[in-house]
Design an enzyme around this catalytic site. Structure first.
Site, mmCIF file in Angstrom:
data_model
loop_
_atom_site.group_PDB
_atom_site.id
_atom_site.type_symbol
_atom_site.label_atom_id
_atom_site.label_comp_id
_atom_site.label_asym_id
_atom_site.label_seq_id
_atom_site.Cartn_x
_atom_site.Cartn_y
_atom_site.Cartn_z
ATOM 1 N N VAL B 73 0.858 -1.184 0.000
ATOM 2 C CA VAL B 73 0.000 0.000 0.000
ATOM 3 C C VAL B 73 0.892 1.230 0.000
ATOM 4 O O VAL B 73 1.786 1.350 0.845
ATOM 5 C CB VAL B 73 -0.879 0.024 1.270
ATOM 6 C CG1 VAL B 73 -1.829 1.209 1.239
ATOM 7 C CG2 VAL B 73 -1.631 -1.288 1.422
ATOM 8 N N CYS B 74 0.676 2.135 -0.930
ATOM 9 C CA CYS B 74 1.495 3.344 -0.972
ATOM 10 C C CYS B 74 1.305 4.128 0.321
ATOM 11 O O CYS B 74 0.190 4.517 0.678
ATOM 12 C CB CYS B 74 1.106 4.229 -2.151
ATOM 13 S SG CYS B 74 1.920 5.841 -2.069
ATOM 14 N N ILE B 75 2.406 4.369 0.996
ATOM 15 C CA ILE B 75 2.319 4.994 2.310
ATOM 16 C C ILE B 75 1.861 6.452 2.212
ATOM 17 O O ILE B 75 1.053 6.909 3.029
ATOM 18 C CB ILE B 75 3.679 4.851 3.039
ATOM 19 C CG1 ILE B 75 3.555 5.229 4.499
ATOM 20 C CG2 ILE B 75 4.770 5.657 2.378
ATOM 21 C CD1 ILE B 75 4.733 4.749 5.315
ATOM 22 N N GLY B 78 -1.759 6.435 1.312
ATOM 23 C CA GLY B 78 -2.510 5.849 2.414
ATOM 24 C C GLY B 78 -2.649 6.789 3.599
ATOM 25 O O GLY B 78 -3.748 6.980 4.126
#
Lengths: 134, 126, 96, 116
Positions: B73-75, B78
């Site tokens: 998940v792209c931080i 996110g």
């Protein structure tokens, strides 16, 4: 027709494929597509990958001069574009038809770009091993 | 695989999962699913759809459990949208979190790596 | 050779226009989700430029009640056919 | 403000709120005295060499509204301060661990998103 301004044609030739081509099709501010697409370009470049950008459709509005965060107080994408140079992202292509459809002359844009007619856009995509569209 | 579509908002999340299952059934290895843009919502541990609807979260976890697919998940995408694991919650002084393993918060660099390491990348958008 | 995925109805003209610019020799178009409305004969103009190189995903047609209405020039593929297309084409991009 | 204050640093009689990792909660709080206090908080002493780089970072942020990753930081330092300083070895020596992160904190830039 291929019009260039500022950058020498050698550095913007479409026969200089990069590791990654990012296609930007969305206008600034209305959605986060442009911002998040540019983020991928910047991160890839920060990792030492060679990145080229193609502005297509409403994505060409990203190149308009005079943008600001202004009354929205929402970060724009024009500082990201200004920053591309610091990440050594120098291959910027733009759809000639997209500019024409929106009444934008190529020399009115905030960065020097190479405008490409349709057949050259297809060749540009083919010459790149990896393409992401935003 | 790159997923931009939010669960239950756009079909893209479901299309992605159905395609992923078909690819695995064919005997391919699906190394990575990277969630970006509104696709990060697929990682919410708090999703609670009605029982008679597609259980997307179960589907993603099954890919990980049965095929070792990384669920990344792209931080940056996110955090903006409230997708936070325990580590990031501590880092930001938040008293709850919404992302749990096997989903992992990670940088966009991992997307770039995955793209260069694997022989195919398929994107599912909203 | 690139596989292009498109998930918008032909009413979203801009995305079809941009795809036309990018579509090269040997490329293939797969219509998915709302893109399958372009597989009807009413969508013929939108996909005319890709003639003979267009497929549409069966499960998206069926769920939308379109299965019997597909233009004859367009090939209907199931999920296995989708996988086949990604095997044949080394690259894929998605238009939305 | 959605950013949480973990503790407060007292600088010249003013309270400066810090997040759990020691970044400024409000970027407007930054001043050279705050930078010195942040450095002291880290057991660092800022020299003229540190300050040159902090200024490069603040200028970078003013121009581009973003904190640079390591490569563009090196490039910006090279452009501003020359070849001798525009390299990662020099920056690593000045700001051990992670120059882009550490120097950004001292320069009062937003906390990196951990994106790299």
């Amino acid at each position: 027709m291929n019009s260039t301004s500022g950058i020498s044609p050698a550095t913007t030739a479409i026969d200089a494929p990069q590791d990654l081509l990012i296609v930007l099709r969305h206008a600034p501010h209305g959605s986060s597509w442009l911002r998040e697409g540019l983020d991928v370009a910047l991160v890839a470049a920060a990792f030492g990958k060679r990145v080229g950008l193609l502005f297509q459709g409403d994505g060409v509005f990203a190149l308009l001069q005079g943008q600001s965060s202004g009354p929205l107080a929402q970060k724009g994408t024009h500082p990201q574009l200004a920053m591309l140079e610091m990440y050594d992202i120098e291959h910027l292509w733009v759809s000639e038809a997209a500019l024409a459809a929106r009444g934008l002359p190529v020399d009115s844009l905030m960065l020097p770009v190479t405008s490409l007619e349709a057949s050259r856009i297809a060749r540009l995509m083919h010459s790149h091993p990896h393409t992401l569209i935003f | 695989m790159l997923v931009h579509a939010a669960p239950y908002s756009q079909q893209g999340a479901l299309s992605a999962l159905r395609f992923a299952n078909a690819v695995v059934e064919r005997g391919h290895r699906l190394s990575t699913v990277f969630f970006y843009h509104d696709g990060v919502h697929n990682a919410s541990a708090l999703m609670s759809p009605p029982q008679d609807e597609v259980q997307l979260a179960d589907g993603w976890k099954r890919l990980h459990r049965e095929g070792g697919t990384q669920l990344l998940v792209c931080i940056a995408a996110g955090l903006r949208r409230g997708l936070v694991d325990t580590g990031e919650a501590a880092r930001h002084g938040l008293n709850s979190h919404s992302v749990e393993p096997p989903f992992e918060l990670t940088g966009v660099g991992q997307l770039v790596d995955a793209m260069l390491e694997n022989d195919r990348l398929i994107t599912f958008a909203p | 050779m690139t596989l292009h995925l498109l998930n918008r109805s032909p009413q979203s003209e801009g995305v079809y226009r941009d795809l036309r610019e990018a579509f090269g020799d040997g490329d293939h178009l797969l219509l998915i989700e709302d893109g399958c409305y372009a597989a009807l004969s009413s969508g013929r103009d939108a996909v005319a430029a890709f003639a003979g190189r267009v497929s549409v995903l069966k499960e998206d047609l069926v769920s939308r009640g379109l299965e019997g209405r597909v233009d004859g020039a367009i090939e209907v593929v199931d999920m296995q056919g989708f996988v086949d297309l990604t095997e044949i084409h080394q690259r894929s991009v998605s238009w939305f | 403000m959605a950013i949480n204050t973990a503790r407060v640093l007292n600088v010249e009689g003013r309270s400066v709120a810090l997040d759990p990792e020691g970044y400024l909660v409000s970027l407007d709080d930054w001043s050279p005295a705050v930078a010195e206090a942040l450095a002291a908080d880290d057991d660092r002493q800022l020299t003229a060499e540190h300050w040159e780089v902090i200024e490069v970072l603040r200028d970078f942020y003013r121009r581009f509204e973003a904190a640079p990753a390591m490569r563009p930081l090196v490039k910006a330092v090279r452009q501003a301060l020359g070849e001798e300083k525009g390299n990662s070895l020099y920056l690593m020596r000045l700001f051990p661990e992670s120059p882009a992160k550490v120097a950004a904190r001292l320069a009062g830039l937003p906390k990196p998103t951990n994106c790299l």
